[in-house]
Design a protein around this motif. Structure first.
Motif, PDB file in Angstrom:
ATOM      1  N   TRP A 210       0.823  -1.212   0.000  1.00  0.00           N
ATOM      2  CA  TRP A 210       0.000   0.000   0.000  1.00  0.00           C
ATOM      3  C   TRP A 210       0.859   1.265   0.000  1.00  0.00           C
ATOM      4  O   TRP A 210       0.452   2.303  -0.524  1.00  0.00           O
ATOM      5  N   ALA A 211       2.053   1.150   0.562  1.00  0.00           N
ATOM      6  CA  ALA A 211       2.930   2.322   0.638  1.00  0.00           C
ATOM      7  C   ALA A 211       3.624   2.609  -0.690  1.00  0.00           C
ATOM      8  O   ALA A 211       3.768   3.770  -1.089  1.00  0.00           O
ATOM      9  N   PHE A 212       4.044   1.552  -1.392  1.00  0.00           N
ATOM     10  CA  PHE A 212       4.907   1.760  -2.559  1.00  0.00           C
ATOM     11  C   PHE A 212       4.341   1.226  -3.874  1.00  0.00           C
ATOM     12  O   PHE A 212       4.930   1.454  -4.930  1.00  0.00           O
ATOM     13  N   ASN A 213       3.227   0.506  -3.818  1.00  0.00           N
ATOM     14  CA  ASN A 213       2.582   0.027  -5.048  1.00  0.00           C
ATOM     15  C   ASN A 213       3.559  -0.662  -6.005  1.00  0.00           C
ATOM     16  O   ASN A 213       3.551  -0.404  -7.219  1.00  0.00           O
ATOM     17  N   LEU A 214       4.397  -1.513  -5.463  1.00  0.00           N
ATOM     18  CA  LEU A 214       5.351  -2.225  -6.314  1.00  0.00           C
ATOM     19  C   LEU A 214       4.596  -3.077  -7.328  1.00  0.00           C
ATOM     20  O   LEU A 214       3.587  -3.705  -6.990  1.00  0.00           O
ATOM     21  N   PRO A 215       5.060  -3.117  -8.573  1.00  0.00           N
ATOM     22  CA  PRO A 215       4.351  -3.891  -9.605  1.00  0.00           C
ATOM     23  C   PRO A 215       4.351  -5.387  -9.312  1.00  0.00           C
ATOM     24  O   PRO A 215       5.208  -5.898  -8.582  1.00  0.00           O
ATOM     25  N   ALA A 216       3.404  -6.072  -9.916  1.00  0.00           N
ATOM     26  CA  ALA A 216       3.239  -7.511  -9.679  1.00  0.00           C
ATOM     27  C   ALA A 216       4.515  -8.286  -9.986  1.00  0.00           C
ATOM     28  O   ALA A 216       4.861  -9.245  -9.280  1.00  0.00           O
ATOM     29  N   ALA A 217       5.223  -7.868 -11.040  1.00  0.00           N
ATOM     30  CA  ALA A 217       6.444  -8.578 -11.436  1.00  0.00           C
ATOM     31  C   ALA A 217       7.483  -8.574 -10.312  1.00  0.00           C
ATOM     32  O   ALA A 217       8.232  -9.544 -10.141  1.00  0.00           O
ATOM     33  N   VAL A 218       7.529  -7.490  -9.558  1.00  0.00           N
ATOM     34  CA  VAL A 218       8.482  -7.397  -8.447  1.00  0.00           C
ATOM     35  C   VAL A 218       8.122  -8.406  -7.357  1.00  0.00           C
ATOM     36  O   VAL A 218       8.985  -9.119  -6.837  1.00  0.00           O
ATOM     37  N   TRP A 219       6.834  -8.480  -7.036  1.00  0.00           N
ATOM     38  CA  TRP A 219       6.399  -9.422  -6.000  1.00  0.00           C
ATOM     39  C   TRP A 219       6.669 -10.864  -6.419  1.00  0.00           C
ATOM     40  O   TRP A 219       7.093 -11.685  -5.601  1.00  0.00           O
ATOM     41  N   VAL A 220       6.449 -11.151  -7.691  1.00  0.00           N
ATOM     42  CA  VAL A 220       6.722 -12.505  -8.191  1.00  0.00           C
ATOM     43  C   VAL A 220       8.213 -12.818  -8.086  1.00  0.00           C
ATOM     44  O   VAL A 220       8.608 -13.907  -7.655  1.00  0.00           O
ATOM     45  N   SER A 221       9.037 -11.841  -8.457  1.00  0.00           N
ATOM     46  CA  SER A 221      10.489 -12.057  -8.407  1.00  0.00           C
ATOM     47  C   SER A 221      10.996 -12.214  -6.976  1.00  0.00           C
ATOM     48  O   SER A 221      12.053 -12.810  -6.742  1.00  0.00           O
ATOM     49  N   LEU A 222      10.235 -11.682  -6.023  1.00  0.00           N
ATOM     50  CA  LEU A 222      10.654 -11.754  -4.621  1.00  0.00           C
ATOM     51  C   LEU A 222      10.369 -13.112  -3.976  1.00  0.00           C
ATOM     52  O   LEU A 222      10.924 -13.418  -2.917  1.00  0.00           O
ATOM     53  N   ILE A 223       9.530 -13.919  -4.597  1.00  0.00           N
ATOM     54  CA  ILE A 223       9.114 -15.181  -3.963  1.00  0.00           C
ATOM     55  C   ILE A 223      10.302 -16.076  -3.596  1.00  0.00           C
ATOM     56  O   ILE A 223      10.435 -16.487  -2.433  1.00  0.00           O
ATOM     57  N   PRO A 224      11.201 -16.399  -4.533  1.00  0.00           N
ATOM     58  CA  PRO A 224      12.342 -17.244  -4.138  1.00  0.00           C
ATOM     59  C   PRO A 224      13.283 -16.540  -3.157  1.00  0.00           C
ATOM     60  O   PRO A 224      13.883 -17.184  -2.287  1.00  0.00           O
ATOM     61  N   ILE A 225      13.382 -15.218  -3.293  1.00  0.00           N
ATOM     62  CA  ILE A 225      14.247 -14.450  -2.388  1.00  0.00           C
ATOM     63  C   ILE A 225      13.701 -14.503  -0.965  1.00  0.00           C
ATOM     64  O   ILE A 225      14.446 -14.716  -0.002  1.00  0.00           O
ATOM     65  N   VAL A 226      12.393 -14.322  -0.846  1.00  0.00           N
ATOM     66  CA  VAL A 226      11.752 -14.362   0.474  1.00  0.00           C
ATOM     67  C   VAL A 226      11.914 -15.737   1.109  1.00  0.00           C
ATOM     68  O   VAL A 226      12.208 -15.855   2.307  1.00  0.00           O
ATOM     69  N   ALA A 227      11.725 -16.778   0.314  1.00  0.00           N
ATOM     70  CA  ALA A 227      11.849 -18.142   0.843  1.00  0.00           C
ATOM     71  C   ALA A 227      13.234 -18.373   1.436  1.00  0.00           C
ATOM     72  O   ALA A 227      13.373 -18.912   2.547  1.00  0.00           O
ATOM     73  N   LEU A 228      14.261 -17.943   0.713  1.00  0.00           N
ATOM     74  CA  LEU A 228      15.635 -18.110   1.200  1.00  0.00           C
ATOM     75  C   LEU A 228      15.927 -17.160   2.354  1.00  0.00           C
ATOM     76  O   LEU A 228      16.465 -17.570   3.390  1.00  0.00           O
ATOM     77  N   GLU A 229      15.552 -15.905   2.168  1.00  0.00           N
ATOM     78  CA  GLU A 229      15.836 -14.875   3.167  1.00  0.00           C
ATOM     79  C   GLU A 229      15.208 -15.206   4.517  1.00  0.00           C
ATOM     80  O   GLU A 229      15.867 -15.153   5.562  1.00  0.00           O
TER      81      GLU A 229
END
Length: 273
Positions: A210-229
């Motif tokens: 809600w703060a930054f309205n990051l595009p959907a592609a960014v959230w998708v790209s973050l999935i493997p990063i979040v899992a590892l992080e």
């Protein structure tokens, strides 16, 4: 003579509790200086503090632990300035201050404290000898637990209500992890750590979209990063807990701490038993 003895005991208790608080504040401030990652969409950094903060409630108590975490963050901001904090809007301020995720991570980790079977037995005996207090305390713990469990659910809702969030709804499935590990959190330290870090992540993610309205592609790209992080974060939180647990065990053997500061004997090095 008796009055002076009581005063001395009370003073001793406060000194020892203060010592625990000082230890946590000192470690926390040091941990805040060591960055380990940068949040997408802003210049805000994750630091070692994110691995240390959740455990504070286990040793200081949920309320004091949460307050201590916020206080350390404020001190750090005062010392280093507010350049990473965005004040364009309230939601951006909330997102970049990051108080809320940390506090809720602390609460998840500390609710329903995990001790060895002998300590649980001792705790039950204590409750039986003072029934009204134990009952009230139990009700308060259950209330806090229910509130904590609502956090990931509300975060999922908030994320999916957002126009971008609903297109990547599967990203928010990460936030079911705190609910999934809840039944086993008392038996497994790593489960408790996972629940804590994903509770913090849930709040942060819900606010962030809600703060930054990051595009959907960014959230998708973050999935493997979040899992590892977050897996690394969980391991780090567990390691921090074991380290501090043993440090407090050492101080306890030196009679430097009051007995109300609990040590989980399951994670104490055998030499310290």
């Amino acid at each position: 003579m008796r009055v002076s003895s009581i005063k001395y005991q009370v003073s001793s208790i406060y000194r020892r509790k203060t010592l625990v608080l000082v230890i946590f504040v000192a470690i926390g401030i040091i941990a805040l200086q060591i960055p380990i990652n940068v949040l997408a969409g802003a210049k805000v950094k994750f630091t070692l503090f994110d691995l240390f903060a959740p455990i504070s409630g286990m040793f200081l108590g949920s309320a004091i632990g949460a307050v201590a975490v916020v206080a350390m963050q404020i001190v750090n901001l005062i010392v280093h300035g507010f350049r990473e904090v965005q004040t364009d809007s309230f939601i951006k301020l909330l997102a970049t201050l990051r108080f809320l995720p940390l506090v809720l991570g602390v609460l998840y980790f500390s609710v329903g404290k995990s001790y060895s079977s002998s300590e649980r037995s001792e705790s039950r005996s204590s409750r039986n000898s003072s029934r009204p207090f134990g009952t009230t305390q139990g009700k308060q713990a259950r209330t806090i637990a229910k509130a904590v469990l609502l956090v990931p659910l509300l975060s999922i809702l908030a994320f999916n209500v957002h126009p971008i969030g609903r297109t990547v709804w599967y990203y928010s499935l990460f936030w079911l992890i705190p609910l999934a590990v809840w039944p086993i959190r008392s038996r497994f330290l790593l489960a408790r750590a996972l629940g804590s870090t994903f509770t913090a992540h849930a709040v942060g993610g819900a606010v962030w979209i809600w703060a930054f309205n990051l595009p959907a592609a960014v959230w998708v790209s973050l999935i493997p990063i979040v899992a590892l992080e977050r897996s690394i974060f969980a391991l780090g939180i567990a390691a921090s807990y074991i380290l501090v647990n043993n440090l407090i065990a050492i101080l306890s053997t030196k009679n430097l701490l009051f007995k109300s500061v609990k040590v989980d004997r399951r994670y104490v090095v055998k030499l310290l038993h």
